[in-house]
Design a protein around this motif. Structure first.
Motif, PDB file in Angstrom:
ATOM      1  N   LEU A 184     -30.713 -33.863  53.468  1.00 57.51           N
ATOM      2  CA  LEU A 184     -29.171 -33.992  53.266  1.00 57.51           C
ATOM      3  C   LEU A 184     -28.374 -33.748  54.170  1.00 57.51           C
ATOM      4  O   LEU A 184     -26.994 -33.719  54.182  1.00 57.51           O
ATOM      5  CB  LEU A 184     -29.089 -33.152  51.877  1.00 57.51           C
ATOM      6  N   ASN A 185     -28.854 -33.233  55.276  1.00 55.66           N
ATOM      7  CA  ASN A 185     -27.714 -32.924  56.479  1.00 55.66           C
ATOM      8  C   ASN A 185     -26.855 -31.732  55.905  1.00 55.66           C
ATOM      9  O   ASN A 185     -25.849 -31.458  56.477  1.00 55.66           O
ATOM     10  CB  ASN A 185     -26.940 -34.058  56.964  1.00 55.66           C
ATOM     11  N   ASN A 186     -27.229 -30.798  54.874  1.00 56.36           N
ATOM     12  CA  ASN A 186     -26.641 -29.806  54.464  1.00 56.36           C
ATOM     13  C   ASN A 186     -27.218 -28.541  55.267  1.00 56.36           C
ATOM     14  O   ASN A 186     -27.992 -27.529  54.837  1.00 56.36           O
ATOM     15  CB  ASN A 186     -26.921 -29.413  53.005  1.00 56.36           C
ATOM     16  N   ARG A 187     -26.370 -28.170  56.442  1.00 61.14           N
ATOM     17  CA  ARG A 187     -26.632 -27.376  57.543  1.00 61.14           C
ATOM     18  C   ARG A 187     -26.295 -26.127  57.294  1.00 61.14           C
ATOM     19  O   ARG A 187     -26.458 -25.122  57.891  1.00 61.14           O
ATOM     20  CB  ARG A 187     -26.414 -27.847  58.730  1.00 61.14           C
ATOM     21  N   VAL A 188     -25.200 -25.861  56.379  1.00 61.47           N
ATOM     22  CA  VAL A 188     -24.485 -24.731  56.184  1.00 61.47           C
ATOM     23  C   VAL A 188     -25.613 -23.309  55.574  1.00 61.47           C
ATOM     24  O   VAL A 188     -26.180 -23.750  54.713  1.00 61.47           O
ATOM     25  CB  VAL A 188     -23.303 -24.816  55.402  1.00 61.47           C
ATOM     26  N   VAL A 217     -33.967 -29.198  53.350  1.00 64.63           N
ATOM     27  CA  VAL A 217     -32.757 -29.551  52.739  1.00 64.63           C
ATOM     28  C   VAL A 217     -31.755 -30.133  54.084  1.00 64.63           C
ATOM     29  O   VAL A 217     -31.153 -30.908  54.105  1.00 64.63           O
ATOM     30  CB  VAL A 217     -31.907 -28.291  52.132  1.00 64.63           C
ATOM     31  N   ILE A 218     -32.118 -29.590  55.345  1.00 67.34           N
ATOM     32  CA  ILE A 218     -31.249 -29.892  56.470  1.00 67.34           C
ATOM     33  C   ILE A 218     -31.541 -31.048  56.911  1.00 67.34           C
ATOM     34  O   ILE A 218     -30.829 -32.087  57.073  1.00 67.34           O
ATOM     35  CB  ILE A 218     -31.687 -28.877  57.498  1.00 67.34           C
ATOM     36  N   LYS A 239     -35.445 -24.861  53.135  1.00 67.72           N
ATOM     37  CA  LYS A 239     -34.276 -24.815  53.584  1.00 67.72           C
ATOM     38  C   LYS A 239     -34.283 -25.861  54.546  1.00 67.72           C
ATOM     39  O   LYS A 239     -33.339 -26.664  54.624  1.00 67.72           O
ATOM     40  CB  LYS A 239     -33.728 -23.389  54.216  1.00 67.72           C
TER      41      LYS A 239
END
Length: 326
Positions: A85-89, A81-82, A78
């Motif tokens: 992709l800057n997908n922080r949710v 991914v943060i 995870k």
């Protein structure tokens, strides 16, 4: 609270918002993750395959490697991914699951390290009774007890954390969900939670540390009575790796969980979290494989056996091919 919004999901944080640094962090975390999985999987395979390593000491090392792979898999994928992709949710359920699994893995790993200290104590201080005390049944029972008590420990703390109301910011200043970071976001009174965390950490962590310390005091006092330096070095070499892992694991964990949540700088907490969530699983296979003569010999035997089997398969395939041609 008329001016508050109820939080339904959280945003995790990275070490930097700069793209180049995010790529660098992703590469570093990915390499550490792959190295950890490869090293621990190699140890699990070698101990499982080699009958000579079916002893209590290596049974606990095998279990430690399995928990290491689980532990690092909860946080690092995870985090990558943060970073990339800057997908922080992360959802509320996902955050609760991550906290539960991190606590479970950390608790089980700490108890395994404590059990391994007892194993070394019995092996060195009571060698004649070793096979009577450390029977396979006792080893399995101690391992199961650490897992079951870990489930209770993780469940209690996760439940207490998510009984709180979150209506301030939803930004978790950490690359994974952990309780100290969540307490900063709560609009409820967190004093009771902090007291429970501190008390349980002192009881579990302090108890395990005290037991390990007392075990090694007895171990080293016994080792000093050995007649030759060679025997002393051999005994100490089996204990030093274990001591290093315990110091790193407990020291970094205590730095996060035993200090007040209000006095925790973001970057400092994130760096310290790396030392208790990523470094121990990474170091365990390196320490136990590179410094352990029996594991190195077992790896050599497995490699030779694999190459021999592969060579025989190739020869049989060639013979079959030519027979078909004839």
């Amino acid at each position: 609270m008329p001016n508050s919004t109820i939080v339904t999901e959280f945003l995790l944080s990275g070490f930097s918002d700069v793209w180049e640094f995010r790529v660098l962090h992703t590469m570093l975390f990915s390499l550490m993750y792959l190295a950890t999985l490869t090293g621990n999987l190699l140890i699990v395979t070698v101990i499982t395959v080699d009958q000579r390593l079916h002893t209590p000491m290596y049974f606990f090392i095998l279990n430690l490697s399995v928990w290491d792979m689980c532990y690092i898999s909860v946080t690092v994928p995870k985090a990558c991914v943060i970073f990339l992709l800057n997908n922080r949710v992360i959802s509320m359920v996902g955050c609760a699951a991550q906290i539960f699994l991190v606590l479970l893995c950390a608790y089980a790993e700490l108890l395994l390290l404590t059990i391994m200290a007892r194993d070394r104590y019995v092996a060195i201080c009571q060698p004649l009774h070793y096979h009577v005390i450390m029977t396979p049944r006792v080893c399995v029972q101690m391992t199961l007890a650490s897992v079951l008590s870990g489930l209770v420990y993780a469940g209690v703390h996760t439940g207490n954390a998510f009984h709180l109301s979150f209506c301030h910011s939803n930004v978790v200043h950490q690359f994974f969900c952990d309780i100290p970071s969540l307490l900063k976001l709560s609009c409820s009174d967190t004093l009771a939670n902090e007291i429970i965390i501190f008390a349980s950490s002192m009881i579990v962590g302090g108890g395990c540390f005290s037991y390990i310390t007392m075990s090694y005091i007895h171990i080293f006092s016994t080792v000093l009575k050995f007649p030759t330096r060679k025997e002393q070095r051999k005994a100490v070499s089996t204990c030093i790796p274990h001591i290093l892992i315990v110091i790193i694991f407990l020291g970094s964990g205590a730095a996060v969980y035993l200090k007040p949540t209000s006095n925790s700088p973001q970057v400092q907490d994130m760096v310290i979290s790396v030392f208790y969530s990523i470094v121990p699983p990474l170091l365990n296979p390196i320490i136990y494989s590179l410094r352990n003569k029996q594991i190195k010999e077992a790896i050599r035997r497995v490699i030779i056996r694999t190459l021999t089997s592969f060579g025989k398969t190739v020869i049989i395939s060639k013979h079959s091919y030519f027979d078909c041609k004839i």
